[in-house]
Design a protein around this motif. Structure first.
Motif, PDB file in Angstrom:
ATOM      1  N   GLU A  30       8.596   0.718  -2.716  1.00  0.00           N
ATOM      2  CA  GLU A  30       9.996   1.140  -2.663  1.00  0.00           C
ATOM      3  C   GLU A  30      10.714   0.612  -1.436  1.00  0.00           C
ATOM      4  O   GLU A  30      11.937   0.633  -1.372  1.00  0.00           O
ATOM      5  CB  GLU A  30      10.077   2.659  -2.721  1.00  0.00           C
ATOM      6  CG  GLU A  30       9.588   3.202  -4.057  1.00  0.00           C
ATOM      7  CD  GLU A  30       9.674   4.720  -4.148  1.00  0.00           C
ATOM      8  OE1 GLU A  30      10.245   5.351  -3.240  1.00  0.00           O
ATOM      9  OE2 GLU A  30       9.155   5.254  -5.138  1.00  0.00           O
ATOM     10  N   ALA A  31       9.951   0.139  -0.452  1.00  0.00           N
ATOM     11  CA  ALA A  31      10.532  -0.436   0.759  1.00  0.00           C
ATOM     12  C   ALA A  31       9.535  -1.408   1.356  1.00  0.00           C
ATOM     13  O   ALA A  31       8.323  -1.264   1.184  1.00  0.00           O
ATOM     14  CB  ALA A  31      10.876   0.644   1.780  1.00  0.00           C
ATOM     15  N   HIS A  64      13.589  -3.585   4.154  1.00  0.00           N
ATOM     16  CA  HIS A  64      14.265  -4.042   2.939  1.00  0.00           C
ATOM     17  C   HIS A  64      13.981  -3.009   1.860  1.00  0.00           C
ATOM     18  O   HIS A  64      12.829  -2.749   1.533  1.00  0.00           O
ATOM     19  CB  HIS A  64      13.738  -5.413   2.505  1.00  0.00           C
ATOM     20  CG  HIS A  64      14.593  -6.078   1.471  1.00  0.00           C
ATOM     21  ND1 HIS A  64      14.750  -5.586   0.200  1.00  0.00           N
ATOM     22  CD2 HIS A  64      15.323  -7.205   1.545  1.00  0.00           C
ATOM     23  CE1 HIS A  64      15.546  -6.399  -0.472  1.00  0.00           C
ATOM     24  NE2 HIS A  64      15.907  -7.382   0.322  1.00  0.00           N
ATOM     25  N   GLY A  65      15.013  -2.382   1.335  1.00  0.00           N
ATOM     26  CA  GLY A  65      14.825  -1.411   0.262  1.00  0.00           C
ATOM     27  C   GLY A  65      14.513  -2.100  -1.054  1.00  0.00           C
ATOM     28  O   GLY A  65      15.112  -3.123  -1.374  1.00  0.00           O
ATOM     29  N   ALA A  99       0.848  -1.194   0.000  1.00  0.00           N
ATOM     30  CA  ALA A  99       0.000   0.000   0.000  1.00  0.00           C
ATOM     31  C   ALA A  99       0.879   1.238   0.000  1.00  0.00           C
ATOM     32  O   ALA A  99       1.859   1.312   0.745  1.00  0.00           O
ATOM     33  CB  ALA A  99      -0.915   0.016   1.220  1.00  0.00           C
ATOM     34  N   GLY A 100       0.524   2.197  -0.842  1.00  0.00           N
ATOM     35  CA  GLY A 100       1.165   3.508  -0.820  1.00  0.00           C
ATOM     36  C   GLY A 100       2.679   3.492  -0.960  1.00  0.00           C
ATOM     37  O   GLY A 100       3.358   4.251  -0.280  1.00  0.00           O
ATOM     38  N   GLY A 101       3.226   2.638  -1.800  1.00  0.00           N
ATOM     39  CA  GLY A 101       4.663   2.614  -2.014  1.00  0.00           C
ATOM     40  C   GLY A 101       5.450   1.834  -0.979  1.00  0.00           C
ATOM     41  O   GLY A 101       6.675   1.781  -1.033  1.00  0.00           O
ATOM     42  N   GLU A 102       4.745   1.234  -0.019  1.00  0.00           N
ATOM     43  CA  GLU A 102       5.403   0.414   0.994  1.00  0.00           C
ATOM     44  C   GLU A 102       4.752  -0.957   1.044  1.00  0.00           C
ATOM     45  O   GLU A 102       3.586  -1.121   0.690  1.00  0.00           O
ATOM     46  CB  GLU A 102       5.309   1.053   2.380  1.00  0.00           C
ATOM     47  CG  GLU A 102       6.145   2.284   2.534  1.00  0.00           C
ATOM     48  CD  GLU A 102       6.133   2.836   3.944  1.00  0.00           C
ATOM     49  OE1 GLU A 102       6.913   3.740   4.201  1.00  0.00           O
ATOM     50  OE2 GLU A 102       5.344   2.359   4.799  1.00  0.00           O
ATOM     51  N   ALA A 103       5.542  -1.913   1.498  1.00  0.00           N
ATOM     52  CA  ALA A 103       5.033  -3.267   1.681  1.00  0.00           C
ATOM     53  C   ALA A 103       5.292  -3.682   3.120  1.00  0.00           C
ATOM     54  O   ALA A 103       6.194  -3.163   3.777  1.00  0.00           O
ATOM     55  CB  ALA A 103       5.730  -4.220   0.721  1.00  0.00           C
TER      56      ALA A 103
END
Length: 142
Positions: free
Chosen positions: A93-94, A136-137, A55-59
């Motif tokens: 992204e991360a 984690h990136g 969600a929203g660029g993050e996991a």
């Protein structure tokens, strides 16, 4: 990995119960709620599964369970790798996770697969066990 055996909330809860004391095992109702949420990622393999969300660029890797008799065969590593690939493909992204500070096998697995500790939550799990927050990136600035 997502081509593994079909597992619904009842099967997920049963396997989770075999794998966890801390944190406590999740119920079928909890799995049902997570599976119906947007961004849910469920990966399965024989005797194992990984549940996360994007969600929203993050996991977030919510839980990873490998049956005791199936451990040390690379299933966890393969599931984590597939999860990270899917998250990146979905624009994350991360990725983040929390793991009990006394879970040495899980901490070792996550470190081997590129996760780094970025924080700690004191007494997060009953009975007073800290949570290690890991990242984690995935993006270009990983």
């Amino acid at each position: 990995m997502s081509g593994g055996p079909a597992m619904g909330p009842v099967q997920l809860a049963a396997l989770h119960d075999r794998c966890f004391v801390t944190p406590r095992p999740w119920t079928a109702a909890e799995f049902d709620g997570l599976l119906s949420a947007p961004g849910c990622v469920l990966l399965t393999a024989a005797g194992s599964f990984l549940l996360g969300r994007v969600a929203g660029g993050e996991a977030e890797l919510l839980t990873l369970a490998v049956a005791p008799e199936a451990r040390c065969a690379g299933l966890g590593r393969a599931l984590v790798g597939s999860f990270l690939e899917q998250c990146k493909a979905q624009g994350a992204e991360a990725a983040f996770l929390e793991v009990a500070s006394d879970n040495a096998p899980a901490l070792a697995l996550y470190r081997r697969t590129g996760w780094a500790a970025v924080g700690r939550r004191p007494r997060y799990y009953a009975p007073g066990i800290d949570a290690v927050v890991m990242r984690h990136g995935l993006g270009p600035a990983a």
